[in-house]
Design a protein around this motif. Structure first.
Motif, short mmCIF file in Angstrom:
data_model
loop_
_atom_site.label_atom_id
_atom_site.label_comp_id
_atom_site.label_asym_id
_atom_site.label_seq_id
_atom_site.Cartn_x
_atom_site.Cartn_y
_atom_site.Cartn_z
N ARG A 69 14.32 -33.61 -16.27
CA ARG A 69 14.69 -34.12 -17.59
C ARG A 69 14.24 -33.13 -18.64
O ARG A 69 13.28 -32.39 -18.45
N PHE A 109 13.27 -32.94 -22.79
CA PHE A 109 13.00 -33.63 -24.05
C PHE A 109 12.53 -32.61 -25.07
O PHE A 109 11.90 -31.61 -24.72
N ASN A 112 3.52 -40.40 -20.45
CA ASN A 112 4.39 -40.95 -19.41
C ASN A 112 5.82 -40.44 -19.54
O ASN A 112 6.49 -40.19 -18.54
N LEU A 113 6.28 -40.29 -20.76
CA LEU A 113 7.65 -39.85 -20.99
C LEU A 113 7.86 -38.38 -20.61
O LEU A 113 8.85 -38.04 -19.97
N ILE A 114 6.94 -37.52 -21.00
CA ILE A 114 7.14 -36.08 -20.79
C ILE A 114 6.64 -35.58 -19.44
O ILE A 114 6.91 -34.43 -19.09
N CYS A 118 8.73 -33.18 -17.13
CA CYS A 118 9.97 -32.75 -17.78
C CYS A 118 9.83 -31.35 -18.36
O CYS A 118 8.74 -30.80 -18.47
N LYS A 147 2.23 -43.33 -24.13
CA LYS A 147 3.70 -43.36 -24.09
C LYS A 147 4.27 -41.96 -23.97
O LYS A 147 5.17 -41.70 -23.17
N VAL A 148 3.73 -41.05 -24.78
CA VAL A 148 4.21 -39.66 -24.75
C VAL A 148 3.92 -39.04 -23.39
O VAL A 148 4.79 -38.43 -22.77
N VAL A 152 14.29 -41.10 -28.35
CA VAL A 152 13.78 -41.98 -27.30
C VAL A 152 12.38 -42.48 -27.62
O VAL A 152 11.91 -43.44 -27.00
N LEU A 153 11.72 -41.85 -28.57
CA LEU A 153 10.41 -42.31 -29.03
C LEU A 153 10.21 -41.81 -30.46
O LEU A 153 10.46 -40.64 -30.74
N ASP A 165 16.11 -36.88 -26.47
CA ASP A 165 16.61 -36.45 -25.17
C ASP A 165 17.60 -35.30 -25.35
O ASP A 165 17.81 -34.81 -26.48
#
Length: 159
Positions: free
Chosen positions: A3, A5, A74-76, A79, A71-72, A33-34, A27
């Motif tokens: 992914r 970002f 976990n998201l990145i 990626c 949150k950041v 997305v955040l 994205d």
């Protein structure tokens, strides 16, 4: 394929250091997305509103730093992360990211070649390579993250 970002943060000042006030991640399509405002972790001595766009009321309902950071993270995780001068954003978030998965526009040799090897401002890159005016007054992390992604997508194979 991993992914991808793009991230941008806005900071405020506490004493002699910058602290996180807002983080935005988009994205590959530029969809947000955040986008979170962050409760200050220390007394703010300068909102730098003319640059950051951050005002006191934005942070009054901000989320706790640890919640946003998680949150950041976990998201990145895993990626490819795109941005401009990402080391400052990651430092403000107290996060690290694998160097091989960072696409930092401020360090991209093709953009810096005509500037004596020095980083070129995101505002200038957006204007010169995208024909887009950004940071015309206050900064907006959403606008900046989208510009970073668009710049990266324009030159995806040159990294």
């Amino acid at each position: 394929m991993p992914r991808i970002f793009a991230m941008d943060c806005e900071m405020v000042v506490s004493g002699n250091r910058s602290i996180l006030a807002r983080v935005t991640i988009v994205d590959e399509t530029g969809r947000v997305v955040l986008d979170e405002y962050v409760k200050p972790t220390a007394t703010i001595t300068d909102f730098r509103s003319c640059y950051s766009g951050i005002k006191k009321h934005h942070l009054e309902n901000g989320k706790d730093f640890s919640v946003v950071r998680n949150k950041v993270e976990n998201l990145i995780n895993g990626c490819i992360l795109v941005g401009h001068s990402l080391q400052f954003d990651l430092e403000a978030l107290n996060l690290s990211h694998l160097e091989c998965k960072i696409r930092d526009l401020a360090k991209y040799e093709a953009f810096n070649r005509n500037n004596g090897g020095q980083p070129v401002a995101l505002k200038t890159l957006a204007k010169d390579y995208l024909g887009r005016i950004i940071q015309n007054g206050e900064h907006d992390s959403s606008e900046d993250a989208k510009a970073c992604m668009d710049l990266y997508r324009k030159y995806p194979n040159n990294w």
